[in-house]
Design an enzyme around this catalytic site. Sequence first.
Site, short mmCIF file in Angstrom:
data_model
loop_
_atom_site.label_atom_id
_atom_site.label_comp_id
_atom_site.label_asym_id
_atom_site.label_seq_id
_atom_site.Cartn_x
_atom_site.Cartn_y
_atom_site.Cartn_z
N ASP A 269 0.86 -1.18 0.00
CA ASP A 269 0.00 0.00 0.00
C ASP A 269 0.90 1.23 0.00
O ASP A 269 1.56 1.53 1.00
CB ASP A 269 -0.91 0.00 1.23
CG ASP A 269 -1.95 1.10 1.18
OD1 ASP A 269 -2.36 1.47 0.05
OD2 ASP A 269 -2.37 1.59 2.25
N ASN B 272 10.01 7.49 0.15
CA ASN B 272 9.34 8.10 -1.00
C ASN B 272 9.24 7.01 -2.06
O ASN B 272 10.22 6.69 -2.74
CB ASN B 272 10.16 9.29 -1.51
CG ASN B 272 9.50 10.00 -2.68
OD1 ASN B 272 8.58 9.47 -3.31
ND2 ASN B 272 9.98 11.19 -3.00
N ASP C 109 -2.42 12.62 -2.19
CA ASP C 109 -2.60 14.07 -2.13
C ASP C 109 -2.81 14.57 -3.56
O ASP C 109 -1.99 14.32 -4.44
CB ASP C 109 -1.35 14.72 -1.52
CG ASP C 109 -1.58 16.19 -1.18
OD1 ASP C 109 -2.27 16.88 -1.95
OD2 ASP C 109 -1.06 16.63 -0.15
N LYS D 56 -2.45 22.55 -7.38
CA LYS D 56 -1.78 23.55 -8.21
C LYS D 56 -0.95 22.89 -9.30
O LYS D 56 -0.29 21.88 -9.07
CB LYS D 56 -0.90 24.44 -7.34
CG LYS D 56 -1.68 25.28 -6.34
CD LYS D 56 -0.76 26.15 -5.51
CE LYS D 56 -1.56 26.99 -4.51
NZ LYS D 56 -0.67 27.83 -3.67
N ASP E 201 -10.89 10.03 -4.31
CA ASP E 201 -12.22 10.63 -4.26
C ASP E 201 -12.26 11.90 -5.11
O ASP E 201 -13.23 12.64 -5.08
CB ASP E 201 -12.64 10.93 -2.82
CG ASP E 201 -11.64 11.82 -2.10
OD1 ASP E 201 -10.53 12.01 -2.62
OD2 ASP E 201 -11.97 12.31 -1.00
#
Length: 305
Positions: free
Chosen positions: A117, A170, A195, A199, A231
């Site tokens: 995950d 990362n 996330d 922008k 979402d």
Amino acid sequence: MQLASCVRVQILRHERHLSAHLRRSQAAAAYVSSHTAQPAGEPQAKTSVIKPQRQSRLQQQEATAWPGVDFSSLHSQSPSVRVRQHVNPFTPTLQIPVPPLDWNSIYADAYRPLAIDIGCGPGRFPLALAAHIPAYNVLGIDIRAKLLERASTWTELVGCQDRVHFHTANATVSLHSMLSSYPGPIKLVTVQFPDPHWKLRNRKRRIVQPQLVAAVAHLIAPGGQVFLQSDVQEVVASMRDDFEFHGQGAFAPAQAHSQQDAVFLTDQMTVEPLPKDSLERQVWRSTWQDAGWLQHNPLEASMCK
């Protein structure tokens, strides 16, 4: 790209009515399954501390979403954690590839199939997934170390520390270097609710980048699956496009998209390329959008059997 498998992608439409704390069990999704030659974040917040008036509601939601894990007990036995909601993935320490891990010291049986995950956040989904697929090892990767420290404490309280591991990294930079030494098959990779980085100048911070797509294509075993969720429709469409374009033919829509009762085609979306993209990418258009979105989340225990 040398791959022994053809990877197939499923895409599930977002469902905005779900609570933010339940997002990792249901919502927008896409998943990729590979086969050999065979017949055809959490919402933004200043901290992760749970206020008393919200705690009982959160625990009810957790119990509904993941009945296999007693999160109420875990919360009572572990402290709350304060973290920055956003961590810069370009921090120098996060740009250094993580070397191969000693998997035999991490898992009791490192030859078991592995589920990963990416961007696991607090670690609820890996714990719940481990409860549904006991024959698998589970790895949660995130760049927020404090969250993973608590998640590791949870694995000890649950008693699954020999099957579930959390590692700070990362994944865009380190997935290939970390996992290239895993002795067993990598059967499932999930990227859930990353996330969105709204922008335009911050799109480079998104998890799914060409480097990650190449690493997944190289690592995933024949018969494996990749599951993408968001979402935010633009985000899941962007991830879909990245796997189609940067996969260089290694990926294709899953067979479930041919089932008319499971797919609707009324809400197609393409993502405009960035100005810095190559000319080829700028003129390219997705063919996967014609597959539509799955109405139901296919990530169930039967997926991994």
